[in-house]
Design a protein around this motif. Structure first.
Motif, PDB file in Angstrom:
ATOM      1  N   ARG A   1     -60.422 -56.766 -11.775  1.00 22.20           N
ATOM      2  CA  ARG A   1     -61.154 -57.966 -12.193  1.00 22.20           C
ATOM      3  C   ARG A   1     -62.479 -57.589 -12.857  1.00 22.20           C
ATOM      4  O   ARG A   1     -62.854 -58.144 -13.891  1.00 22.20           O
ATOM      5  CB  ARG A   1     -61.402 -58.855 -10.975  1.00 22.20           C
ATOM      6  N   LYS A   2     -63.179 -56.628 -12.249  1.00 24.76           N
ATOM      7  CA  LYS A   2     -64.441 -56.179 -12.853  1.00 24.76           C
ATOM      8  C   LYS A   2     -64.202 -55.611 -14.239  1.00 24.76           C
ATOM      9  O   LYS A   2     -64.957 -55.888 -15.181  1.00 24.76           O
ATOM     10  CB  LYS A   2     -65.104 -55.132 -11.944  1.00 24.76           C
ATOM     11  N   GLU A   3     -63.163 -54.792 -14.404  1.00 27.65           N
ATOM     12  CA  GLU A   3     -62.894 -54.192 -15.710  1.00 27.65           C
ATOM     13  C   GLU A   3     -62.518 -55.260 -16.736  1.00 27.65           C
ATOM     14  O   GLU A   3     -62.839 -55.130 -17.919  1.00 27.65           O
ATOM     15  CB  GLU A   3     -61.796 -53.137 -15.600  1.00 27.65           C
ATOM     16  N   LYS A   4     -61.857 -56.313 -16.301  1.00 30.69           N
ATOM     17  CA  LYS A   4     -61.548 -57.428 -17.201  1.00 30.69           C
ATOM     18  C   LYS A   4     -62.842 -58.073 -17.690  1.00 30.69           C
ATOM     19  O   LYS A   4     -62.989 -58.382 -18.884  1.00 30.69           O
ATOM     20  CB  LYS A   4     -60.669 -58.451 -16.493  1.00 30.69           C
ATOM     21  N   PHE A   5     -63.796 -58.275 -16.774  1.00 27.65           N
ATOM     22  CA  PHE A   5     -65.096 -58.824 -17.173  1.00 27.65           C
ATOM     23  C   PHE A   5     -65.759 -57.915 -18.212  1.00 27.65           C
ATOM     24  O   PHE A   5     -66.333 -58.387 -19.195  1.00 27.65           O
ATOM     25  CB  PHE A   5     -66.021 -58.954 -15.957  1.00 27.65           C
ATOM     26  N   PHE A   6     -65.674 -56.610 -17.978  1.00 31.74           N
ATOM     27  CA  PHE A   6     -66.288 -55.661 -18.906  1.00 31.74           C
ATOM     28  C   PHE A   6     -65.640 -55.749 -20.284  1.00 31.74           C
ATOM     29  O   PHE A   6     -66.327 -55.818 -21.306  1.00 31.74           O
ATOM     30  CB  PHE A   6     -66.173 -54.240 -18.357  1.00 31.74           C
ATOM     31  N   ARG A   7     -64.318 -55.765 -20.324  1.00 32.88           N
ATOM     32  CA  ARG A   7     -63.626 -55.816 -21.620  1.00 32.88           C
ATOM     33  C   ARG A   7     -63.945 -57.100 -22.374  1.00 32.88           C
ATOM     34  O   ARG A   7     -64.022 -57.100 -23.601  1.00 32.88           O
ATOM     35  CB  ARG A   7     -62.115 -55.663 -21.424  1.00 32.88           C
ATOM     36  N   GLU A   8     -64.136 -58.179 -21.641  1.00 34.10           N
ATOM     37  CA  GLU A   8     -64.485 -59.442 -22.292  1.00 34.10           C
ATOM     38  C   GLU A   8     -65.826 -59.350 -23.018  1.00 34.10           C
ATOM     39  O   GLU A   8     -66.080 -60.101 -23.961  1.00 34.10           O
ATOM     40  CB  GLU A   8     -64.535 -60.570 -21.260  1.00 34.10           C
ATOM     41  N   SER A   9     -66.682 -58.434 -22.586  1.00 34.09           N
ATOM     42  CA  SER A   9     -67.999 -58.283 -23.209  1.00 34.09           C
ATOM     43  C   SER A   9     -67.965 -57.381 -24.439  1.00 34.09           C
ATOM     44  O   SER A   9     -68.956 -57.284 -25.170  1.00 34.09           O
ATOM     45  CB  SER A   9     -69.004 -57.719 -22.195  1.00 34.09           C
ATOM     46  N   LEU A  10     -66.843 -56.715 -24.678  1.00 34.22           N
ATOM     47  CA  LEU A  10     -66.715 -55.815 -25.828  1.00 34.22           C
ATOM     48  C   LEU A  10     -66.230 -56.611 -27.032  1.00 34.22           C
ATOM     49  O   LEU A  10     -65.050 -56.607 -27.378  1.00 34.22           O
ATOM     50  CB  LEU A  10     -65.741 -54.678 -25.511  1.00 34.22           C
TER      51      LEU A  10
END
Length: 228
Positions: A73-82
């Protein structure tokens, strides 16, 4: 340096500055638990570590499957910011093209999940120029173990004397230097003293530094690249 010189790069914080995006993603995740992290915690406990190790430290009482789900879930949040084209560290794109123009080897060695790595490299416009992309969680051991860099050299077909690594985190520097590679510590969240204490051979701010080019000069005969 002897043989066909190859360059091995960490990704997050080395090829591009992603620390603020990772911190924001962790804060977003932890807000549901009325928790947060400090910048110091990020630098000492998270920066450069694998997501499995990070979640085990943040949620030691949760079963592993639940920790892994939170990590995803955290990595999904990160990818959304890219979003959109990503900003590389100064000199990176010129260096990568110099490497390819001179038929040298290039490899990314990262603890980031593959989906993150491919999105970042795609956003930088250089994913097609990588010879190999090594992901810590896909290997028997991730950083700070030397294995990822040893495997990177094996795949590139070079010995440590012909390899140069770039890292910005303590676990990453320990991994690369532990594999016997000449390692440039990248200034950023950590200061020069900490980078050197963890094994950095030298410290640079970006990929335009004269000390980097002094190390690489002569590695490829006939190069037309002239660093600023």
């Amino acid at each position: 340096m002897t043989g066909k010189t190859s360059l091995l790069f960490d990704l997050d914080g080395t090829m591009l500055d992603t620390d603020p995006l990772h911190i924001a993603a962790f804060q977003r995740l932890l807000a549901d638990y009325d928790r947060s992290i400090t910048e110091d915690y990020y630098m000492t406990k998270i920066m450069g570590a694998s997501i499995d190790a990070i979640m085990a430290d943040l949620f030691p009482d949760l079963p592993k499957p639940e920790r892994l789900a939170l990590g995803e879930r955290k990595e999904k949040f990160f990818r959304e910011s890219l979003t959109g084209p990503l900003e590389p560290k100064a000199g990176l794109i010129d260096l990568v093209h110099w490497v390819k123009d001179n038929d040298l080897g290039i490899c990314v060695v990262t603890n980031a999940p593959r989906e993150n790595a491919e999105k970042m490299l795609g956003g930088l416009g250089i994913i097609h120029l990588m010879d190999h992309i090594l992901i810590g969680d896909e290997l028997p051991n991730a950083k700070p173990d030397p294995y990822p860099y040893l495997e990177g050299m094996r795949r590139l077909g070079v010995e440590r004397e012909s390899a140069v690594a770039f890292e910005d985190s303590a676990p990453g520097i320990r991994s690369a230097s532990g594999a016997g590679i000449y390692t440039f510590g990248m200034r950023g969240a950590l200061d020069d003293a900490v980078l050197r204490q963890n094994g950095a051979s030298d410290v640079i701010s970006d990929f335009t530094d004269d000390r980097l080019w002094a190390k690489l000069r002569g590695a490829a005969a006939g190069s037309t690249y002239s660093p600023a």
